[in-house]
Design an enzyme around this catalytic site. Structure first.
Site, PDB file in Angstrom:
ATOM      1  N   MET A  79      -1.249  -7.272   7.447  1.00 35.03           N
ATOM      2  CA  MET A  79      -2.112  -8.200   6.758  1.00 35.03           C
ATOM      3  C   MET A  79      -2.097  -8.542   5.564  1.00 35.03           C
ATOM      4  O   MET A  79      -2.527  -9.175   4.815  1.00 35.03           O
ATOM      5  CB  MET A  79      -3.419  -7.554   6.761  1.00 35.03           C
ATOM      6  CG  MET A  79      -4.156  -6.566   7.842  1.00 35.03           C
ATOM      7  SD  MET A  79      -5.517  -5.561   7.236  1.00 35.03           S
ATOM      8  CE  MET A  79      -5.878  -4.768   8.658  1.00 35.03           C
ATOM      9  N   SER A  80      -0.300  -8.673   5.232  1.00 40.08           N
ATOM     10  CA  SER A  80      -0.103  -9.641   4.152  1.00 40.08           C
ATOM     11  C   SER A  80       1.348 -10.111   4.312  1.00 40.08           C
ATOM     12  O   SER A  80       1.767 -10.392   5.591  1.00 40.08           O
ATOM     13  CB  SER A  80       0.381  -8.357   3.202  1.00 40.08           C
ATOM     14  OG  SER A  80       1.393  -7.455   3.392  1.00 40.08           O
ATOM     15  N   HIS A  97      -4.789 -10.335  -0.996  1.00 43.42           N
ATOM     16  CA  HIS A  97      -4.889 -10.618   0.212  1.00 43.42           C
ATOM     17  C   HIS A  97      -6.053 -11.474   0.822  1.00 43.42           C
ATOM     18  O   HIS A  97      -7.039 -11.364   0.203  1.00 43.42           O
ATOM     19  CB  HIS A  97      -5.323  -9.161   1.122  1.00 43.42           C
ATOM     20  CG  HIS A  97      -4.273  -7.983   0.922  1.00 43.42           C
ATOM     21  ND1 HIS A  97      -4.417  -7.391  -0.478  1.00 43.42           N
ATOM     22  CD2 HIS A  97      -3.509  -7.467   1.306  1.00 43.42           C
ATOM     23  CE1 HIS A  97      -3.509  -6.213  -0.272  1.00 43.42           C
ATOM     24  NE2 HIS A  97      -2.878  -6.585   0.727  1.00 43.42           N
ATOM     25  N   TYR A 141      -7.978 -11.427   3.102  1.00 43.45           N
ATOM     26  CA  TYR A 141      -9.011 -10.443   3.606  1.00 43.45           C
ATOM     27  C   TYR A 141     -10.069 -10.268   2.614  1.00 43.45           C
ATOM     28  O   TYR A 141     -11.153  -9.952   2.737  1.00 43.45           O
ATOM     29  CB  TYR A 141      -8.873  -9.351   4.485  1.00 43.45           C
ATOM     30  CG  TYR A 141      -8.119  -8.183   3.662  1.00 43.45           C
ATOM     31  CD1 TYR A 141      -8.766  -7.488   2.787  1.00 43.45           C
ATOM     32  CD2 TYR A 141      -6.809  -8.056   4.229  1.00 43.45           C
ATOM     33  CE1 TYR A 141      -8.049  -6.497   2.186  1.00 43.45           C
ATOM     34  CE2 TYR A 141      -5.953  -7.025   3.548  1.00 43.45           C
ATOM     35  CZ  TYR A 141      -6.895  -6.233   2.771  1.00 43.45           C
ATOM     36  OH  TYR A 141      -5.820  -5.546   2.116  1.00 43.45           O
ATOM     37  N   GLU A 142      -9.648 -10.046   1.147  1.00 43.53           N
ATOM     38  CA  GLU A 142     -10.305 -10.007   0.113  1.00 43.53           C
ATOM     39  C   GLU A 142     -11.239 -11.201  -0.274  1.00 43.53           C
ATOM     40  O   GLU A 142     -12.009 -11.290  -1.120  1.00 43.53           O
ATOM     41  CB  GLU A 142      -9.427  -9.744  -0.975  1.00 43.53           C
ATOM     42  CG  GLU A 142      -8.755  -8.222  -1.068  1.00 43.53           C
ATOM     43  CD  GLU A 142      -7.685  -8.300  -2.178  1.00 43.53           C
ATOM     44  OE1 GLU A 142      -8.261  -7.461  -3.188  1.00 43.53           O
ATOM     45  OE2 GLU A 142      -6.689  -8.181  -2.085  1.00 43.53           O
ATOM     46  N   ALA A 189       3.010  -2.131   4.310  1.00 36.25           N
ATOM     47  CA  ALA A 189       2.733  -0.988   5.237  1.00 36.25           C
ATOM     48  C   ALA A 189       2.241  -1.846   6.335  1.00 36.25           C
ATOM     49  O   ALA A 189       1.482  -2.769   6.255  1.00 36.25           O
ATOM     50  CB  ALA A 189       1.778  -0.156   4.806  1.00 36.25           C
ATOM     51  N   SER A 230       0.977  -1.234   0.026  1.00 36.70           N
ATOM     52  CA  SER A 230       0.061  -0.074   0.023  1.00 36.70           C
ATOM     53  C   SER A 230       1.133   1.117  -0.207  1.00 36.70           C
ATOM     54  O   SER A 230       1.754   1.398   0.779  1.00 36.70           O
ATOM     55  CB  SER A 230      -0.829   0.081   1.238  1.00 36.70           C
ATOM     56  OG  SER A 230      -1.799  -1.075   1.248  1.00 36.70           O
ATOM     57  N   ASN A 283       2.172   3.750  10.923  1.00 37.93           N
ATOM     58  CA  ASN A 283       1.243   4.162  11.978  1.00 37.93           C
ATOM     59  C   ASN A 283       1.641   3.275  13.143  1.00 37.93           C
ATOM     60  O   ASN A 283       2.057   2.030  13.004  1.00 37.93           O
ATOM     61  CB  ASN A 283      -0.235   3.914  11.880  1.00 37.93           C
ATOM     62  CG  ASN A 283      -0.567   2.550  11.526  1.00 37.93           C
ATOM     63  OD1 ASN A 283      -0.420   2.346  10.304  1.00 37.93           O
ATOM     64  ND2 ASN A 283      -1.094   1.789  12.487  1.00 37.93           N
ATOM     65  N   HIS A 309      -4.161  -0.209  -4.512  1.00 37.64           N
ATOM     66  CA  HIS A 309      -3.203  -1.277  -5.361  1.00 37.64           C
ATOM     67  C   HIS A 309      -3.712  -1.524  -6.680  1.00 37.64           C
ATOM     68  O   HIS A 309      -4.840  -1.332  -7.053  1.00 37.64           O
ATOM     69  CB  HIS A 309      -3.585  -2.800  -4.497  1.00 37.64           C
ATOM     70  CG  HIS A 309      -3.030  -2.907  -3.120  1.00 37.64           C
ATOM     71  ND1 HIS A 309      -2.064  -3.674  -2.924  1.00 37.64           N
ATOM     72  CD2 HIS A 309      -3.647  -2.448  -2.076  1.00 37.64           C
ATOM     73  CE1 HIS A 309      -1.897  -3.625  -1.752  1.00 37.64           C
ATOM     74  NE2 HIS A 309      -2.775  -2.670  -1.075  1.00 37.64           N
ATOM     75  N   HIS A 359      -7.081   3.706   6.438  1.00 37.05           N
ATOM     76  CA  HIS A 359      -6.362   3.436   5.322  1.00 37.05           C
ATOM     77  C   HIS A 359      -5.603   4.657   4.580  1.00 37.05           C
ATOM     78  O   HIS A 359      -4.482   4.619   4.112  1.00 37.05           O
ATOM     79  CB  HIS A 359      -7.296   2.432   4.464  1.00 37.05           C
ATOM     80  CG  HIS A 359      -6.377   2.113   3.223  1.00 37.05           C
ATOM     81  ND1 HIS A 359      -5.433   1.174   3.396  1.00 37.05           N
ATOM     82  CD2 HIS A 359      -6.710   2.497   1.834  1.00 37.05           C
ATOM     83  CE1 HIS A 359      -4.990   0.992   2.009  1.00 37.05           C
ATOM     84  NE2 HIS A 359      -5.618   1.956   1.084  1.00 37.05           N
TER      85      HIS A 359
END
Ligand code: HPA
Length: 273
Positions: A212-213, A84, A86-87, A114, A31, A236, A62, A248
């Site tokens: 998350m990746s 990902h 989560y997709e 990120a 990201s 962050n 993306h 995001h």
């Protein structure tokens, strides 16, 4: 031929039909870091949607394409956008592009992302070299039939991220005056950012960053004997450590802010790879 091997070879054949060079280095851009692909000379772009058996990326920020060409004298294939869990893809789908990179002859995979900082010596904009990872989500991309042609049933995971190459990267970062931290990447599936209690758990278990990746891709690459490097851009501090709400947009903004330093570092990594 088994389904996975067949799909890999069809995707590989399609991509190869568009290329004039054989890529040696794979680069997956996270990201807000996709702009790195614009550094590639005489780029050939291949949209994921054209490639047989490829899932289509949906997440904002993306792009969803390969960019292939020369970077610092090396033949590079960059993924501008990744898949990902989560997709809604399976772990096999999430890691399929990595399998295809290997089929294309890529020997070294550089993963970027990120991530949220759990190590309190970090702050927004910190770059972290990944030394190891934790995935206790109960989902693992190697579950299922093992293709022994690709790698062993029970692969060693004691050094997914090459410690020797990491030591070299740290020296190079120092020479470039880049304050590169090191740490363990703690994988969460997302898509919600972690709760403060989950962040405390990750921290307690040895995580320095949460994201998350990357972890599934790194494991699959290591399974096939690829050299793996990982860089997190800490966009962050993780929930509960950072007092303001996570979003995001902030992730993309901070990643954009450190872009030039990030590009300098990744350029050097490619140079010495
Ligand atoms: N958590 C998970 N993924 C992230 C974060 C975070 O705090 N920041 C950027 N990606």
């Amino acid at each position: 031929m088994d389904q996975l091997l067949l799909k890999m070879s069809e995707a590989k054949a399609y991509i190869e039909s568009k290329l004039t060079v054989k890529p040696d280095i794979g680069l997956i851009l996270g990201s807000g870091l996709g702009v790195m692909a614009e550094e590639i000379e005489s780029p050939i772009k291949i949209k994921y949607s054209e490639i047989p058996h490829f899932p289509v990326s949906t997440v904002e920020g993306h792009e969803g394409q390969f960019v292939v060409g020369k970077l610092n004298g090396k033949n590079v294939i960059a993924m501008q956008g990744r898949f990902h869990y989560y997709e809604g893809y399976t772990m096999q789908e999430v890691t399929f592009p990595v399998r295809v990179l290997k089929a294309l002859g890529v020997k070294h995979l550089i993963l970027t992302n990120a991530a949220g900082g759990t190590n309190e010596s970090f702050s927004g904009g910190t770059l972290m070299l990944i030394t190891d990872q934790i995935n206790i989500m109960g989902v693992n991309p190697l579950i299922g039939k093992n293709e022994s042609e690709l790698g062993p049933r029970f692969p060693d995971a004691s050094s997914i991220y090459s410690p020797e190459f990491n030591a070299q990267i740290l020296d190079e970062a120092k020479a470039l005056n880049i304050d590169l931290k090191q740490g363990v990447y703690f994988y969460f599936t997302g898509p919600a950012y972690e709760t403060p209690a989950e962040v405390r758990l990750a921290k307690m278990l040895g995580g320095d960053a949460v994201g998350m990746s990357t972890a599934p891709e790194a494991l699959v690459a290591a399974h096939m004997g690829m050299k793996v490097t990982g860089i997190s851009c800490i966009t962050n501090m993780a929930a509960g450590i950072q007092k303001t709400a996570l979003n995001h947009q902030e992730v993309v903004e901070v990643a954009n802010r450190v872009q030039s330093t990030f590009i300098k570092l990744v350029n050097r990594i490619i140079e010495i790879a």
